[in-house]
Design an enzyme around this catalytic site. Sequence first.
Site, PDB file in Angstrom:
ATOM      1  N   ASP A 193       0.861  -1.180   0.000  1.00 31.13           N
ATOM      2  CA  ASP A 193       0.000   0.000   0.000  1.00 31.13           C
ATOM      3  C   ASP A 193       0.898   1.232   0.000  1.00 31.13           C
ATOM      4  OD1 ASP A 193      -1.637   2.235   1.387  1.00 31.13           O
ATOM      5  OD2 ASP A 193      -3.141   0.729   0.909  1.00 31.13           O
ATOM      6  N   ASN A 212      -2.031  12.808  -4.088  1.00 31.83           N
ATOM      7  CA  ASN A 212      -3.055  13.334  -4.992  1.00 31.83           C
ATOM      8  C   ASN A 212      -3.399  14.789  -4.673  1.00 31.83           C
ATOM      9  OD1 ASN A 212      -3.464  11.135  -6.708  1.00 31.83           O
ATOM     10  ND2 ASN A 212      -4.957  10.186  -5.333  1.00 31.83           N
ATOM     11  N   ASP A 255      -1.379   9.088 -10.534  1.00 31.27           N
ATOM     12  CA  ASP A 255      -1.388   7.969 -11.491  1.00 31.27           C
ATOM     13  C   ASP A 255       0.027   7.609 -11.922  1.00 31.27           C
ATOM     14  OD1 ASP A 255      -4.122   7.824 -11.345  1.00 31.27           O
ATOM     15  OD2 ASP A 255      -4.495   8.794 -13.283  1.00 31.27           O
ATOM     16  N   GLU A 278      -4.464   2.345  -4.422  1.00 35.22           N
ATOM     17  CA  GLU A 278      -2.998   2.315  -4.309  1.00 35.22           C
ATOM     18  C   GLU A 278      -2.499   1.000  -3.726  1.00 35.22           C
ATOM     19  OE1 GLU A 278      -4.513   4.535  -0.574  1.00 35.22           O
ATOM     20  OE2 GLU A 278      -5.154   4.125  -2.628  1.00 35.22           O
TER      21      GLU A 278
END
Length: 312
Positions: free
Chosen positions: A175, A183, A192, A218
């Site tokens: 993770d 973000n 991304d 993620e």
Amino acid sequence: MGVLVETTILVADDSNFFRELIREELENSGYRVLLAKDGGQALALYRSHDIHIVVTDLEMPVMTGMELCWHIRAADDQHRTFTILMTGDSETARRVEAFEAGADEFLAKPIDLPMLRARVRAGERITRMHRVMVEMLNTDYLTGVLNRRHFMEKLEQAYRAAKETGSPMAVAMFDIDHFKTINDTHGHSNGDFALKRFADHCAAHVPDGGFLGRLGGEEFCLCLPSGDLEGALARVEAIRRSTAELTVETGSGASFGFTVSIGMCLDQDTVSVNDLMTQADEALYFAKRSGRNRTVLRGAEGVTVKARFYVM
């Protein structure tokens, strides 16, 4: 998408004359050809090679061409292999039975070589189209690794095989730490980029017999053999450490890095894939709650683990 590979054709016929006739014709047309003298040998070759097209006689010893088609179709639910059945039998009922057994096309004996080439080219177009579609269905659109559905299908198969053969395996759930902050700070497009960067990096560390998938968001998962526990842990730790050295270049010229937390579980003390994934997820949760950028291992009773690992 993957690179298109050489088309491999399996020719099964108990007549050496017909096998060599077809082999020469197809090899002269640029195909890779494997030969089998009966249905049993053909099925063994099919199971050990990636076969695009099977050209098989109907009447053969050990296993008929129709039985061979049935076994291929039973194992090939995604239609990655095109089957051409050669027969001198023109009876409609017989051909209907063969189609129901999984044959895709017929070729009359004696063999018309130009017709053989035409049928093979048609089969090649169809099987390549199916393979592209299968790859699209099985691949995560953003990162190019296995999507969740296909990863779990492969994990079910690997888990069954591990239990049947006694060959240990493990899963490691990854993770990306503080991904929401990535973000929020750098924008979703750069988030991304971070996902793709990590997926490419992690994919380069997948061992033989292992596979990698994106579970969603993620979160990624790696299935790997764990006969050598220290080796498996070292591989996972190498991914964690080297991830911390990665950088993502943004469109504005700035760059940022990130780390991953890892939860790892061995299959030895689990009773199902769901149990295996639940325990790995619990280990991942512990890794996140206890400071992130660390590996937590479940199911390692009696194993001496280096201090950089956390054992639940």
